[in-house]
Design a protein around this motif. Structure first.
Motif, PDB file in Angstrom:
ATOM      1  N   LEU A 727      42.792  36.665  40.421  1.00  0.00           N
ATOM      2  CA  LEU A 727      43.593  37.276  41.491  1.00  0.00           C
ATOM      3  C   LEU A 727      42.874  38.519  41.990  1.00  0.00           C
ATOM      4  O   LEU A 727      42.386  39.322  41.196  1.00  0.00           O
ATOM      5  N   ILE A 728      42.823  38.680  43.296  1.00  0.00           N
ATOM      6  CA  ILE A 728      42.183  39.870  43.859  1.00  0.00           C
ATOM      7  C   ILE A 728      43.171  41.032  43.905  1.00  0.00           C
ATOM      8  O   ILE A 728      42.822  42.172  43.604  1.00  0.00           O
ATOM      9  N   LEU A 729      44.410  40.746  44.272  1.00  0.00           N
ATOM     10  CA  LEU A 729      45.430  41.797  44.285  1.00  0.00           C
ATOM     11  C   LEU A 729      45.929  42.029  42.862  1.00  0.00           C
ATOM     12  O   LEU A 729      46.213  41.079  42.124  1.00  0.00           O
ATOM     13  N   LYS A 730      46.044  43.280  42.472  1.00  0.00           N
ATOM     14  CA  LYS A 730      46.418  43.599  41.093  1.00  0.00           C
ATOM     15  C   LYS A 730      47.905  43.400  40.841  1.00  0.00           C
ATOM     16  O   LYS A 730      48.315  43.072  39.729  1.00  0.00           O
ATOM     17  N   GLN A 731      48.737  43.602  41.866  1.00  0.00           N
ATOM     18  CA  GLN A 731      50.184  43.457  41.703  1.00  0.00           C
ATOM     19  C   GLN A 731      50.553  41.983  41.866  1.00  0.00           C
ATOM     20  O   GLN A 731      50.544  41.448  42.982  1.00  0.00           O
ATOM     21  N   LYS A 732      50.919  41.341  40.779  1.00  0.00           N
ATOM     22  CA  LYS A 732      51.209  39.907  40.812  1.00  0.00           C
ATOM     23  C   LYS A 732      52.452  39.594  41.627  1.00  0.00           C
ATOM     24  O   LYS A 732      52.549  38.514  42.229  1.00  0.00           O
ATOM     25  N   TYR A 733      53.403  40.510  41.652  1.00  0.00           N
ATOM     26  CA  TYR A 733      54.647  40.229  42.360  1.00  0.00           C
ATOM     27  C   TYR A 733      54.424  40.005  43.853  1.00  0.00           C
ATOM     28  O   TYR A 733      55.230  39.337  44.532  1.00  0.00           O
ATOM     29  N   ILE A 734      53.306  40.548  44.390  1.00  0.00           N
ATOM     30  CA  ILE A 734      53.016  40.367  45.819  1.00  0.00           C
ATOM     31  C   ILE A 734      52.843  38.894  46.145  1.00  0.00           C
ATOM     32  O   ILE A 734      53.264  38.416  47.208  1.00  0.00           O
TER      33      ILE A 734
END
Length: 813
Positions: A727-734
């Motif tokens: 995943l590139i974005l660290k916040q999984k909830y996004i």
């Protein structure tokens, strides 16, 4: 001062990130070591009554030469690095060197601190070994590619010399079919095999040599074999047994020409309509031509004269030039890889020395400096060779001209661009507020508004608004891709010196919308004042014409390269499946699937102004005439048809069944679009039921493809549940929010059933808001689509494009 970790992340090659030194994990190991040292220090601390000098001070005193007679021998007693030969498998084949570091007992570490130090050096060894292996593998790959390109250039030089000699001797007879024979171009003809899938597989796998598995798929279009005397090694030899195996997978028949010495096949990709038509023609008439050859033979002696195609030689030259540029770019990345990793080792060892008050940097750096990735200079020498070859063969000896291709200068971002973005944004907001006030005073955009204006002028404003909203969202995509280090330039194969930056996109949007709203404001003012002549009614059409002419303007102004690239993409989409489908083409076709309302408005406006209906203000003419009604029906599903044909072409080129499954998604979308248009014309319960059923099936189909195929999510066995491993974005909830948002916006077709109205607003305004939501959904989809593509490239360490090579030797009995 910028921290090195940020510099390191900003300068590394994104697709090779996993192969770089894991600097961040090594920093965590040092922090763990610091924590362990603090705990051990607390346990071993003397009673408070005893005086003890500070540890750092005592260490500094003991480092004085006259108090520590051992001097610099102390630093060498901390670690000892062993170099070993690594073997692979059971055969014991040596694959390279590996390093193992041992923390000596004399280092002064104890307890948890000793364990943490050992863990740090173990990870440091792993990183060094990883860097060496990757560098050696990439270097070998580039060296093989360079050797192949040298042989390709030799063949190209001799081939051009043969063509020049033939033209000099026989003039037009050498390129035509006369009785005069020239030994340099006259050859016998065999019957070989061709396939549309070979070039695509070469681009994906980067294989120049045909293997037994590849040969079933791996011959190509437009093959002319022309003998070149002399040896050039194995350029993808095709021997007789493998050729017989390929006969079982024959897709097209072609020419194979043999004469003295070795035979060389020219493989030109099928990327244009003319080549595609030739390939299909040969596919359809293959059996007929084979039978005629068997019956009639080829000439009196079984030979036919080869016609040298100068255009094909030019195409081969362009392919080799592109391959050299990509090789030079890859070697530049390898040089960056070497430099950044060396600096990372220096920085992390310096940090270790600072935290532990030991001196290991000198000892370990000697090992790093002598390791393969830092000591090998083969890539640097190859880089110089590529530069020399390019200058000699493609720049007529002009090094400055050559470097424009090999190392193009990046376009600098100007502060003036930012200033004008702010200026035109303010102007647009002011004009739009004025337009809204004027429209409210005139009673426009309501159910009792001027029908002529809402049917003729409003579509112009809504069409431009949707288009530039989409362009603005694309600018936001570029901004996010750059911030997250997604290499969209490589994925779309953009030219770095000509691509649009996000500031350029925002400037185009704000400037254009300022002009459009200003003109429409003036037009509405004239309408309110009672001017209704044909000249006033033609103002929106003139605005549309001006923007259309600007788009095709041949002068080098107003981002000409980007405008023409956009037009080429549209051309390739319209002429699908005759053009080879690349990433930017099907990405653009996906954008068109979200702009069906824009295309329908464009079709209506073209009819309204071309038929001169604006002179009589007969806005219903284009909806009464059957031909235009049918055209509007076709426009509704035309983008889905283009996208489906692209899937068919990709399946034909690559043989991947997933493209056929994807084609089914667009067929379902076409059926849904068709039923919606039919329901608009006949609001019966039967059509309503059909709309609900077909649209529901299409929506489920599209959601599955969005989440699983395009975004790569919903992997149940992933280390990130319901997402994917990387995943590139660290916040999984996004990601979960994005999936939910995409689901809601995919249900916009429900407006066909519900017929929502916002107060007294005209229904067309409501439809515009729903169309704008679809554009926003598409921009949202774009980010995750390219994120998944980037991660696929990174998983294969694919940072440069593999250009297929034109020449391949063929062995015959």
């Amino acid at each position: 001062m910028v921290k090195f970790s940020k510099q390191f992340e900003g300068q590394l090659v994104p697709e090779w990130k996993e192969a770089f030194v894991d600097y961040w994990q090594l920093k965590k190991d040092i922090k763990n070591l610091q924590v362990a040292a603090g705990e051990d220090g607390d346990k071993a601390a003397p009673p408070p009554s005893q005086w003890q000098a500070p540890a750092a001070a005592s260490h500094w005193v003991m480092r004085l030469p006259f108090l520590n007679p051992h001097g610099h021998h102390k630093e060498n007693s901390v670690i000892q690095v062993h170099r070993k030969l690594a073997s692979s498998g059971n055969d014991g084949t040596v694959v390279g060197e590996v390093y193992e570091t041992v923390v000596l007992d004399t280092a002064g570490f104890a307890g948890a601190e000793a364990e943490a130090a050992s863990a740090f050096f173990q990870r440091l060894d792993e990183q060094l070994n990883k860097v060496n292996r990757f560098y050696e593998r990439k270097e070998r790959e580039f060296l093989d590619r360079g050797e192949s390109l040298r042989r390709q250039l030799q063949i190209l030089v001799e081939l051009k010399a043969a063509v020049t000699e033939a033209r000099r001797r026989g003039g037009s007879s050498a390129a035509g079919s006369t009785d005069q024979e020239d030994p340099s171009v006259s050859c016998s003809i065999l019957h070989g095999d061709q396939s549309l899938r070979g070039i695509t597989e070469q681009e994906q796998e980067g294989q120049e040599k045909f293997t037994k598995d590849d040969i079933a798929k791996s011959t190509d279009e437009g093959e002319d074999q022309l003998s070149i005397s002399g040896g050039f090694g194995n350029l993808g030899r095709i021997d007789k047994p493998r050729e017989e195996a390929a006969n079982k997978m024959r897709t097209l028949s072609g020419k194979a020409v043999t004469c003295q010495g070795r035979s060389v096949r020219i493989n030109i990709p099928i990327t244009t309509p003319s080549r595609t038509v030739i390939a299909i023609r040969e596919l359809l008439f293959d059996d007929m031509l084979s039978q005629s050859r068997k019956i009639g033979g080829i000439g009196g002696d079984g030979c036919e004269k080869l016609s040298i195609n100068k255009k094909k030689v030019h195409q081969a030259e362009k392919m080799i030039r592109g391959a050299l540029v990509e090789l030079y770019k890859g070697l530049g990345y390898l040089k960056t890889y070497q430099t950044l990793n060396m600096v990372a080792f220096v920085k992390i060892l310096k940090k270790f020395d600072k935290i532990t008050a030991k001196e290991v940097q000198t000892t370990y750096l000697k090992v790093v400096e002598s390791s393969y990735f830092n000591s090998s200079d083969k890539a640097i020498r190859l880089m110089d060779d590529v530069e020399e070859l390019f200058v000699r063969h493609f720049a007529t000896g002009d090094k400055r001209k050559a470097m424009k291709y090999l190392k193009p200068n990046q376009k600098e971002e100007s502060h003036a661009t930012t200033f004008f973005i702010g200026l035109f944004t303010g102007s647009f907001v002011a004009l739009f507020i004025g337009y809204c006030i004027m429209a409210h005073i005139a009673g426009m955009y309501t159910q009792q508004s001027n029908k002529v204006y809402m049917s003729t002028s409003y579509p112009v404003l809504s069409m431009f608004s949707l288009f530039f909203l989409h362009l603005f969202v694309y600018g936001c995509n570029i901004f996010m891709w750059r911030n997250t280090r997604i290499n969209y330039t490589f994925i779309f194969e953009f030219t770095p010196t000509k691509e649009l930056k996000y500031r350029d996109v925002f400037l185009i949007c704000t400037t254009s919308m300022t002009i459009i709203v200003g003109v429409m404001f003036a037009h509405l003012t004239l309408i309110v004042k009672g001017y209704s002549s044909s000249a006033v009614q033609a103002i929106p059409g003139c605005l549309l014409l001006v923007f259309s002419l600007t788009l095709v303007c041949p002068f080098k102004i107003l981002y000409r390269s980007s405008r023409y690239q956009f037009l080429r993409a549209i051309r390739n989409i319209i002429l699908t499946p005759f053009y080879k489908v690349v990433m930017v083409d099907f990405f653009m076709a996906d954008q068109l699937c979200s702009q069906v309302p824009l295309l329908r408005s464009l079709e209506y406006l073209a009819c309204y102004y071309i038929t001169s209906s604006y002179k009589t203000q007969d806005y219903g003419y284009c909806t009464r005439v059957k031909h235009f009604r049918d055209l509007a029906y076709a426009v509704s599903f035309l983008p889905y048809y283009w996208r489906a044909m692209q899937c068919a072409r990709r399946w034909f080129d690559e043989g991947d069944i997933n493209h056929i499954v994807n084609l089914g998604k667009y067929v379902s979308a076409m059926l849904a679009a068709g039923t919606k248009v039919a329901y608009e014309n006949d609001n019966s319960a039967g059509w309503l039921s059909l709309v609900v059923i077909v649209s529901s099936i299409a929506t489920i189909y599209q959601l599955y493809w969005d989440f699983v195929k395009d975004w790569g999510l919903l992997q149940f066995n992933s280390k990130n549940p319901w997402l994917r491993n990387d995943l590139i974005l660290k916040q999984k909830y996004i990601y979960f929010i994005s999936m939910g948002l995409n689901l809601l916006l995919r249900l916009a077709w429900l407006q066909t059933v519900i017929h929502p109205n916002i107060g007294s607003l005209d229904s067309r305004v409501t439809l515009f808001f729903l169309a704008a939501l679809e554009v926003i959904r598409r921009g949202h989809w774009n980010f995750y689509r390219l994120e998944n593509e980037h991660l696929n490239n990174a998983g294969k360490f694919r940072a440069v494009k593999v250009v297929p090579l034109p020449f391949h030797e063929v062995e015959e009995d």
